[in-house]
Design a protein around this motif. Structure first.
Motif, short mmCIF file in Angstrom:
data_model
loop_
_atom_site.label_atom_id
_atom_site.label_comp_id
_atom_site.label_asym_id
_atom_site.label_seq_id
_atom_site.Cartn_x
_atom_site.Cartn_y
_atom_site.Cartn_z
N VAL A 146 -8.38 -4.12 0.11
CA VAL A 146 -9.69 -4.03 0.76
C VAL A 146 -10.13 -5.44 1.16
CG1 VAL A 146 -10.45 -1.92 -0.38
CG2 VAL A 146 -10.84 -4.13 -1.50
N GLY A 147 -10.82 -5.52 2.30
CA GLY A 147 -11.33 -6.81 2.79
C GLY A 147 -12.80 -6.73 3.09
N ASP A 148 -13.42 -7.91 3.26
CA ASP A 148 -14.86 -7.93 3.52
C ASP A 148 -15.17 -7.59 4.98
OD1 ASP A 148 -13.78 -10.18 4.63
OD2 ASP A 148 -15.16 -11.61 3.69
N ARG A 149 -14.15 -7.59 5.86
CA ARG A 149 -14.35 -7.18 7.25
C ARG A 149 -13.20 -6.28 7.66
NH1 ARG A 149 -15.68 -12.80 8.75
NH2 ARG A 149 -13.69 -12.88 9.84
N MET A 189 -8.81 -8.24 -1.61
CA MET A 189 -8.29 -8.07 -2.97
C MET A 189 -7.65 -6.69 -3.09
SD MET A 189 -11.83 -7.46 -5.09
CE MET A 189 -13.00 -6.19 -4.64
N MET A 190 -6.94 -6.50 -4.19
CA MET A 190 -6.21 -5.26 -4.40
C MET A 190 -7.16 -4.19 -4.92
SD MET A 190 -2.75 -4.70 -6.63
CE MET A 190 -1.76 -5.60 -5.45
N LEU A 191 -6.90 -2.95 -4.51
CA LEU A 191 -7.64 -1.80 -5.01
C LEU A 191 -6.62 -0.81 -5.56
CD1 LEU A 191 -10.63 0.03 -3.46
CD2 LEU A 191 -8.59 1.35 -4.01
N THR A 192 -6.83 -0.38 -6.81
CA THR A 192 -5.89 0.50 -7.49
C THR A 192 -6.61 1.74 -7.97
OG1 THR A 192 -4.65 -1.43 -8.25
CG2 THR A 192 -4.18 0.66 -9.33
N VAL A 193 -6.02 2.91 -7.70
CA VAL A 193 -6.59 4.19 -8.14
C VAL A 193 -5.61 4.84 -9.10
CG1 VAL A 193 -7.44 6.45 -7.43
CG2 VAL A 193 -7.80 4.46 -5.95
N GLY A 194 -6.10 5.15 -10.32
CA GLY A 194 -5.23 5.80 -11.30
C GLY A 194 -6.02 6.33 -12.47
N ASP A 195 -5.37 7.15 -13.29
CA ASP A 195 -6.07 7.68 -14.47
C ASP A 195 -6.19 6.58 -15.52
OD1 ASP A 195 -3.58 7.47 -15.72
OD2 ASP A 195 -3.08 9.57 -15.34
N CYS A 196 -6.94 6.87 -16.58
CA CYS A 196 -7.24 5.84 -17.57
C CYS A 196 -5.98 5.33 -18.26
CB CYS A 196 -8.22 6.40 -18.61
SG CYS A 196 -9.90 6.67 -17.94
N LEU A 234 -16.83 -2.45 2.04
CA LEU A 234 -15.52 -3.06 2.19
C LEU A 234 -14.65 -2.18 3.07
CD1 LEU A 234 -14.87 -4.12 -1.55
CD2 LEU A 234 -15.81 -5.52 0.30
N TYR A 235 -13.53 -2.72 3.51
CA TYR A 235 -12.65 -1.97 4.42
C TYR A 235 -11.23 -1.94 3.83
CZ TYR A 235 -16.48 -2.36 7.70
OH TYR A 235 -17.73 -2.27 8.30
N LEU A 236 -10.77 -0.71 3.62
CA LEU A 236 -9.41 -0.53 3.12
C LEU A 236 -8.41 -0.68 4.26
CD1 LEU A 236 -7.61 0.34 0.67
CD2 LEU A 236 -7.88 2.69 1.47
N ASP A 237 -7.35 -1.40 4.01
CA ASP A 237 -6.28 -1.62 5.00
C ASP A 237 -6.85 -2.30 6.25
OD1 ASP A 237 -3.71 -1.62 5.99
OD2 ASP A 237 -3.85 0.38 6.84
N PRO A 238 -7.41 -3.52 6.11
CA PRO A 238 -7.97 -4.22 7.29
C PRO A 238 -6.85 -4.68 8.23
CG PRO A 238 -8.02 -5.64 5.37
CD PRO A 238 -7.56 -4.30 4.88
N SER A 239 -7.24 -5.00 9.45
CA SER A 239 -6.29 -5.43 10.48
C SER A 239 -6.21 -6.95 10.53
CB SER A 239 -6.69 -4.90 11.85
OG SER A 239 -6.67 -3.51 11.88
N TYR A 240 -5.01 -7.43 10.89
CA TYR A 240 -4.79 -8.87 11.05
C TYR A 240 -4.17 -9.12 12.41
CZ TYR A 240 -5.68 -9.30 6.05
OH TYR A 240 -6.27 -9.26 4.82
N GLY A 265 -8.57 -7.47 -8.87
CA GLY A 265 -9.29 -6.63 -7.92
C GLY A 265 -10.02 -5.49 -8.58
N LEU A 266 -10.07 -4.35 -7.89
CA LEU A 266 -10.81 -3.18 -8.34
C LEU A 266 -9.87 -2.12 -8.89
CD1 LEU A 266 -13.36 -2.89 -5.40
CD2 LEU A 266 -13.94 -3.33 -7.80
N LEU A 267 -10.22 -1.54 -10.02
CA LEU A 267 -9.50 -0.42 -10.61
C LEU A 267 -10.42 0.79 -10.59
CD1 LEU A 267 -7.94 -2.18 -13.75
CD2 LEU A 267 -7.03 -2.06 -11.43
#
Length: 792
Positions: free
Chosen positions: A504-507, A515-522, A563-569, A603-605
């Motif tokens: 995810v990015g600020d733009r 920074m990295m964003l991770t989705v998972g169970d506990c 925030l924006y997931l998978d921003p463009s470069y 990052g974010l969990l």
């Protein structure tokens, strides 16, 4: 003037006379009765085995080059970074390869986008969806009972086979399957679009001096025993031959003519050996197309010797036969009434034998400490030094055997018979084991060199194999939770840790911070960070992780911030740019060295309930599996489940370390070559042993006629082999350790002796000799009959 011209006819007649003597020896080899042609055939078999291996060795560079060219010609998935537009001559290719037990299965899914789409090498037409073309080896495996689990993974209908131009070996497992819908996933890393097969940017590989040194030493070490065996083979039947030559002295030939006739006999055997060798090579060439050694296979057409090298072998072998014979007869006095060989011979001199290994060390000494920083090693000095050290084994061993057996004491009857025989013909005994000694010395040196530099080509992967043994990478459109459940239901899977990740990015475009964003169970998130408490619906921000570098996680993870997931470069294909608002109640978490991913993930969990469905397209899933390794084919069951979840899912085995591919290839090549050399050693030793027994047929029969037990004679033959081989292996160990230490010093590597490797190499050499001795016992028992005293 007249005087100068007057000498030419005499010189010409002398040359013709010498040639005539050689040809007379050739005639005696084939027309001298059973003794003559028996010796010629035995010599031809021994020489032929060596010539066949030499031809195979000269064909090896061409085989490796063809394999490399075939691999380069079918290259499809590269990481060039450029995205090709769709056209009527483009093809979408996906890597759908897999592993089956210990074998790699190369697989590609093909989606042609126009009538001019390029066909892969060896394929006549594109398979449709639900169809596949396979290599002959894969077809045989899928149709066999042992391939039942793989057949579950590859259920498509087989509609053809891949031709030889599309394979690198006859035993390669490969397939192409039809597919559709691949184009939207081109940026996944396993899918690409091409307009032709072949590497578009074949840049030159940077040479590694140590790897080049390894290759050079491997070739020298493998070829030296072959040369030693050829030199020994041309001396088969020497004692009987010398007695026949005494008859020639009786009818008027001088000593020089007699030696030339003997050289002619050896020349005949060597030339016949070239014919046998060519035949053995053709047989071996065809067998190579059906064999696989250490997972390496070739087609017979790959094994085409270089014409120049083949010509060199054809010239060198007969020439060596003549020179070796003349050298062997230098100390033998052949008189009309017999051969003066049984008299007390002069003791062998030691000083010149020591000069050979010392000269070899002197050639290698200037390169000590070279390492990788000072350029390539001088190949001529390396080759010369290693050759002289190994030739030193063949020079020192006869002196050692003669010196030791001269001091052996009394013992049982079998021991006395063996010792007396060794004292009378120590040179013959040493020649029999010279090849083994050279092979073991070279193998010990290579074992030390490989063990010493292995650490430079081995690196830790960071994977904790106590927590998980397999990892499955899932395509972005595959939901992680249902896939994890399928893996949990697979037999042999004890635990599953699954999560999806993205950035995810600020733009949306060109973000200043990401920074990295991770989705998972506990359970999975606890493997990545220290959590205060966790339940489904929680969100955590990991502060202070080394992976985040200068990113201010607290600022980016402010509740309510978009925030924006998978921003463009810039310069990259357009990304998804999925907007997402940071929820309330973000908890702080501490970084932990990643037990699964090998990094201190920051990052974010996020737990599943806190992640909206809109994020799914921008996340890539991973599943880590803890397995019960006692379950039969548990890895194959996991791979089958992964293929059922999605054909593009990639199941990987974990390992604590990994080695460089080129290092592994050289090591595999050494094993393949060593297996061929050991086979030659065994076959040549057996032929030599049978020839020795044949020469002693009358003696053995006389001993049996006088009441000597066959058990005693068998033990004496065993002792005659055991004593020289023990001395040879001891000498080989000393020379091998010395050469290995010098090679390690040359690569600037600390000298360490791999005693397990030394003992294993020595044990293999001893086992070969023991096996040959056991195989020679049945012929020995047949020779120990009183009927052997009959003569014509």
């Amino acid at each position: 003037m007249n005087l100068r011209w007057g000498h030419r006819p005499r010189e010409r007649s002398r040359a013709w006379g010498r040639a005539a003597d050689l040809m007379l020896g050739v005639r005696f080899a084939f027309t001298g009765g059973r003794e003559g042609w028996t010796r010629a055939v035995l010599t031809a078999v021994g020489v032929g085995l060596g010539v066949a291996l030499l031809l195979l060795t000269t064909a090896l560079p061409n085989a490796l080059a063809v394999r490399h060219d075939r691999e380069a010609a079918r290259t499809d998935i590269t990481f060039s970074g450029e995205r090709m537009p769709r056209a009527n001559d483009t093809l979408v290719v996906a890597n759908v390869g897999t592993d089956f037990r210990d074998d790699t299965v190369r697989g590609r899914a093909l989606e042609p986008e126009g009538p001019r789409a390029p066909l892969p090498p060896g394929v006549e037409k594109f398979p449709a969806v639900g169809e596949m073309v396979v290599s002959p080896a894969l077809k045989e495996l899928l149709e066999s009972d042992s391939g039942a689990l793989l057949r579950e993974r590859l259920p498509d209908r087989i509609v053809g086979t891949i031709g030889e131009p599309g394979l690198i070996g006859s035993a390669e497992l490969a397939f192409y399957r039809g597919a559709d819908g691949l184009a939207p996933h081109i940026d996944s890393g396993r899918i690409t679009r091409i307009d032709r097969f072949g590497n578009p940017n074949p840049g030159p590989e940077r040479s590694d001096p140590v790897l080049l040194l390894l290759i050079l030493v491997v070739f020298v070490v493998l070829l030296m025993p072959v040369a030693v065996f050829i030199a020994a083979a041309v001396r088969f039947g020497g004692e009987r031959r010398d007695r026949r030559l005494a008859a020639l002295r009786l009818v008027g030939s001088d000593s020089g003519m007699t030696r030339r006739i003997a050289a002619g006999e050896a020349l005949a055997g060597a030339v016949l050996g070239l014919v046998f060798g060519a035949g053995f090579f053709m047989i071996g060439r065809q067998l190579a197309g059906t064999a696989e050694v250490f997972r390496i296979s070739v087609f017979p057409s790959y094994l085409n010797p270089s014409p120049l090298l083949a010509l060199l072998v054809a010239v060198a072998v007969p020439a060596a036969a003549v020179l070796v014979t003349l050298f062997a007869l230098r100390s033998v006095v052949i008189e009309p009434l017999g051969v003066v060989r049984a008299g007390r011979p002069t003791r062998r001199r030691l000083w010149w034998r020591l000069l050979l290994p010392l000269a070899g060390l002197a050639m290698l000494y200037p390169m000590i400490g070279n390492g990788r920083e000072n350029g390539d090693f001088n190949q001529y000095l390396v080759t010369g030094g290693v050759v002289l050290l190994l030739v030193g084994v063949t020079a020192l061993l006869p002196w050692i055997v003669e010196t030791v057996v001269a001091r052996l004491g009394s013992g049982g009857v079998a021991w006395q018979l063996a010792v007396r025989r060794l004292q009378m013909s120590s040179g013959t005994a040493a020649r029999m084991v010279n090849g083994i000694a050279v092979a073991v010395a070279g193998a010990i040196a290579l074992q030390m060199l490989f063990a010493g530099v292995e650490g430079d080509y081995t690196r830790p992967t960071g994977q904790d194999v106590s927590l998980a043994q397999m990892e499955v990478a899932l395509p972005s459109e595959v939901p992680v939770a249902p896939a994890a459940e399928k893996f949990r239901d697979t037999e042999g899977v004890n635990a599953v840790y699954a999560y999806s990740e993205g950035y995810v990015g600020d733009r949306a475009r060109e973000p200043d911070a990401s920074m990295m964003l991770t989705v998972g169970d506990c359970a999975s998130l606890r493997m990545m960070a220290g959590l205060p408490s966790c339940r489904d619906g929680d969100v955590f921000a990991v502060h202070g992780a080394e992976w985040d570098g200068d990113v201010d996680v607290a600022k980016l993870a402010t509740p309510g911030r978009k925030l924006y997931l998978d921003p463009s470069y810039e310069g990259s294909p357009k990304s998804l740019e999925i907007p997402w608002t940071v929820p309330q109640g973000v908890k702080a978490a501490k970084p932990k060295r990643g037990l699964l991913a090998g990094i201190d993930r920051g990052g974010l969990l996020i737990t599943p309930k806190a992640a909206p469905d809109s994020l799914a397209p921008g996340l890539t899933g991973h599943a880590y599996l803890k397995l019960d390794e006692s379950v039969t084919d548990v890895h194959e069951r996991v791979r089958n489940t992964a293929a059922a979840v999605d054909p593009l899912a990639d199941a990987m085995l974990w390992s604590a370390t990994e080695r460089t591919g080129r290092f592994d290839a050289i090591r595999t090549g050494l094993f393949v070559g060593a297996a061929c050399v050991l086979a030659l050693i065994g076959a040549s030793l057996l032929v030599s042993q049978l020839e020795q027994l044949r020469e002693r047929k009358r003696l053995l029969s006389a001993l049996v006629a006088f009441g000597t037990r066959r058990r005693t004679l068998s033990l004496s033959v065993l002792w005659q082999t055991a004593v020289p081989i023990a001395l040879g292996l001891l000498l080989a160990s000393v020379v091998g350790l010395t050469l290995g230490a010098v090679l390690l010093k040359m690569t600037n590597t600390p000298v360490r002796v791999d005693w397990a490797g030394v003992l294993s190499m020595t044990g293999i050499g001893a086992a070969v000799v023991l096996a040959v001795t056991l195989f020679s016992l049945p012929p020995l028992l047949r020779l120990m009959r009183p009927e052997g005293l009959r003569t014509e």
